[in-house]
Write a protein that holds these residues in place. Structure first.
Motif, PDB file in Angstrom:
ATOM      1  N   TYR A 419      -1.659  -4.197  -2.637  1.00 45.54           N
ATOM      2  CA  TYR A 419      -0.771  -4.725  -1.594  1.00 45.54           C
ATOM      3  C   TYR A 419      -0.191  -6.073  -2.003  1.00 45.54           C
ATOM      4  O   TYR A 419      -0.856  -6.886  -2.646  1.00 45.54           O
ATOM      5  N   SER A 434       5.463  -9.513   5.925  1.00 46.85           N
ATOM      6  CA  SER A 434       6.049  -8.304   5.339  1.00 46.85           C
ATOM      7  C   SER A 434       5.055  -7.764   4.315  1.00 46.85           C
ATOM      8  O   SER A 434       4.799  -8.397   3.281  1.00 46.85           O
ATOM      9  N   LYS A 436       3.875  -4.946   1.642  1.00 42.02           N
ATOM     10  CA  LYS A 436       4.413  -3.945   0.735  1.00 42.02           C
ATOM     11  C   LYS A 436       3.272  -3.196   0.053  1.00 42.02           C
ATOM     12  O   LYS A 436       2.378  -3.809  -0.534  1.00 42.02           O
ATOM     13  N   GLU A 437       3.290  -1.860   0.165  1.00 42.58           N
ATOM     14  CA  GLU A 437       2.335  -1.020  -0.554  1.00 42.58           C
ATOM     15  C   GLU A 437       2.906  -0.751  -1.950  1.00 42.58           C
ATOM     16  O   GLU A 437       3.954  -0.106  -2.085  1.00 42.58           O
ATOM     17  N   ASP A 442       6.548   1.412   0.082  1.00 47.04           N
ATOM     18  CA  ASP A 442       6.816   1.206   1.518  1.00 47.04           C
ATOM     19  C   ASP A 442       6.585  -0.255   1.884  1.00 47.04           C
ATOM     20  O   ASP A 442       5.627  -0.885   1.423  1.00 47.04           O
ATOM     21  N   GLN A 443       7.463  -0.759   2.788  1.00 44.96           N
ATOM     22  CA  GLN A 443       7.342  -2.144   3.223  1.00 44.96           C
ATOM     23  C   GLN A 443       7.636  -2.220   4.714  1.00 44.96           C
ATOM     24  O   GLN A 443       8.575  -1.609   5.200  1.00 44.96           O
TER      25      GLN A 443
END
Length: 459
Positions: A419, A434, A436-437, A442-443
C-alpha cells in the motif's frame, strides 16, 4: 584505485530478505524449544583454549580457530618451538584463547561453573554462532549458527524420546517432509570394536566408519587398515556395510553380531526402548531410522547418537545431530553428570527450505504501507497517522525526501510494499487519505479508521 573490499572465505553477508528468512527459522526453533520446557542461555564467542582443546578428537582440534594473544605475543613465544617449527608447542605459547567450535563444550563449562545456581535436571537452549576452520563448500561454512537444546542431570532415556519428538515438531512446523532422523548408539560401536579386537582403536574405528556415506566402503576399509585395524577384524565388519531393512530386523542382526559384548547388548536394549516409545507416540512428518554406521567423530558421545538427513530430493548433508554424553562435565571436574542434546543446522535448513520453496510468502514482508512525501506540512500530517498505525501493529514508514512522485512510487514497487498513501493539500483540508493498492492500481479516499482496516488485511 582502492582495492575492492572482501570477506573471509566461508563467511557471508546477509541481505534483508535472507535475514528475514533466517529469523523465521530461528523463531520456529525457539518456539519449539520453549514449548518443550528449555530455558535460554548464552556463552562468550571465545573460550580459553584449554576449555576447547582435546574435546573433539584430533580432527576437531585442527579445525579450532586460535586467537593470538594481545600485544607483542612473539616476545613470550616458545622460541625453541619456533626454531624447530613445532606448531603445536608454538601455538600454546602465543594463543591462550580460541573461537568456540560448538555450543556443547562451552555449555558443559557453564554447567560446572554455575552448578550452585542451576536446578537439575537443567534443560537449556542456545542459539549462537560457532566457527570451524573447515574447507568451505555447499552447506558448510566457517562461521555458522547452531541451535542447540540439551538436558543435563538425568540419565533417563525419555529425554532421547523427547528430542526425537522435538525434531519432528520443528520440521512439521516448517512443513519440511521426508526428513529422516538417524539413530545409533555408541555402546553398539564399542561392542563392534570389541568383537573385531579393536577396542583400543575405538576412535580411529568410529572416525573411519562415519565416512562410509562420503568415501565408500573400500576407502573406509583402507583407512581402518592404515590405523592398525587387522584385516580379519575388518572382515568381521562386512555384515555392517550391507545392513538394511526395518529397525527391528537390523536389531535382530546386531544381536547375533554382538552376542558376546555386554556393552553392545546394552546399546541394543537402549535403542529398542527409544524405538518402542517413538512408535507408540507417533511422529508427524519425520521418520526414525537405525543406522549402525553412524559414528559421529566427536569423542564425548557415550550413548544414543542422532543425525538428521534432509529429504532425498535435496542433495545435502546432515541438517541436525546430537547424542548422549554421560560424563562430559567430568573433564571440568564435575563427575557423573549425564547429559544429552541435539543441534539444528540453521544454514543447511535454510538451503533446503529455499530449494523446496517452503518459506511463507509473508516472511520477507517488512513494510505494510509507505506514505508519499509531498513536503514538510504533508509529512508532519503523515507522521501523526504513522504513529497511530504503528501503535496498532502496522509496519508503516514515510519516504524521507520530497522527491518526484515517480521515484517514490518506484521505491515502493522495488520493496514490494502493498500500500501507498498520498496526502496532498486536498487530503489535508478534508482530513482524509488517498490509499493506493500497488498490486491492482486501485486508489480511493478514506478516513483513518477505514485506512487501518484496509491495511490490516495484509499486515
Amino acid at each position: 584505485m582502492a582495492q575492492k573490499p572482501s570477506i573471509p572465505k566461508g563467511t557471508r553477508d546477509f541481505n534483508p530478505e535472507e535475514v528475514a528468512k533466517r529469523n523465521y527459522i530461528f523463531s520456529v526453533i525457539k518456539a519449539s524449544f520453549q514449548s518443550f520446557g528449555f530455558q535460554p542461555i548464552e556463552t562468550p564467542s571465545f573460550e580459553n583454549s584449554d576449555t576447547l582443546m582435546g574435546k573433539y578428537g584430533d580432527e576437531g582440534d585442527r579445525l579450532i580457530f586460535k586467537i593470538l594473544n594481545s600485544g607483542d605475543y612473539l616476545s613470550k613465544a616458545d622460541h625453541a618451538a619456533y626454531d624447530n617449527k613445532d606448531s603445536n608447542k608454538l601455538t600454546s605459547s602465543i594463543s591462550e584463547k580460541a573461537l568456540r567450535y560448538d555450543l556443547t563444550v562451552p555449555f558443559a563449562r557453564y554447567v560446572v561453573q554455575h552448578q550452585n545456581e542451576i536446578e537439575f535436571p537443567f534443560k537449556r537452549y542456545q542459539i549462537q554462532p560457532v566457527w570451524r576452520a573447515d574447507r568451505p563448500q555447499k552447506g558448510r561454512f566457517r562461521e555458522f549458527y547452531q541451535c542447540d537444546a540439551d538436558v543435563v542431570g538425568s540419565a533417563s532415556l525419555w529425554q532421547e524420546v523427547e528430542f526425537i519428538q522435538l525434531y519432528d515438531a520443528v520440521f512439521s512446523t516448517l512443513k519440511l517432509e521426508g526428513v529422516t532422523i538417524k539413530i545409533n548408539n555408541r555402546k553398539i560401536l564399542s561392542g563392534i570394536a570389541e568383537v573385531i579386537g579393536a577396542s583400543d582403536k575405538l576412535i580411529d574405528f568410529t572416525v573411519a566408519l562415519d565416512k562410509l556415506d562420503k568415501i565408500g566402503e573400500a576407502k573406509v576399509k583402507e583407512e581402518m587398515l592404515s590405523k592398525g585395524i587387522s584385516q580379519s577384524g575388518i572382515d568381521k565388519l562386512q555384515p555392517l556395510f550391507t545392513l538394511s531393512g526395518s529397525f527391528e530386523s537390523q536389531i535382530d542382526s546386531l544381536k547375533s553380531i554382538l552376542n558376546i559384548s555386554k556393552d553392545g547388548l546394552k546399546g541394543i536394549e537402549e535403542l529398542q526402548f527409544i524405538d518402542a516409545a517413538v512408535k507408540e507416540l507417533g511422529l508427524q512428518t519425520a521418520s526414525l531410522q537405525l543406522d549402525v554406521t553412524l559414528a559421529r567423530g566427536l569423542n564425548y558421545y557415550t550413548g544414543a547418537i542422532f543425525e538428521v538427513s534432509a529429504p532425498e530430493t535435496v542433495p545435502m548433508g546432515s541438517i541436525g545431530g546430537g547424542g548422549r554424553y554421560d560424563d562430559l562435565t567430568g573433564v571440568f571436574g564435575m563427575k557423573d553428570m549425564s547429559g544429552v542434546g541435539i543441534s539444528f543446522g540453521l544454514d543447511r535448513i535454510y538451503i533446503v527450505l529455499e530449494a523446496l520453496g517452503l518459506f511463507p510468502k509473508t516472511v520477507t514482508k517488512t513494510v505494510d504501507v509507505l506514505f508519499i512525501n509531498f513536503g514538510d506540512k504533508e509529512a508532519l500530517f503523515c507522521l501523526k497517522a504513522i504513529k497511530q498505525l504503528r501503535a496498532q501493529g502496522v509496519h508503516a514508514e514515510l519516504y524521507p525526501d520530497s522527491a518526484k512522485m515517480k521515484k517514490q512510487m518506484n521505491h515502493a514497487n522495488r520493496r514490494k510494499i502493498p500500500y501507498v498513501v498520498l496526502v496532498g493539500e486536498e487530503e489535508l483540508f478534508s482530513n482524509t487519505y488517498s490509499l493506493k493498492e500497488m498490486l491492482t492500481g486501485d486508489q480511493f479516499k478514506v478516513n483513518f479508521e477505514t485506512l487501518v482496516k484496509h491495511i490490516k488485511k495484509v499486515s
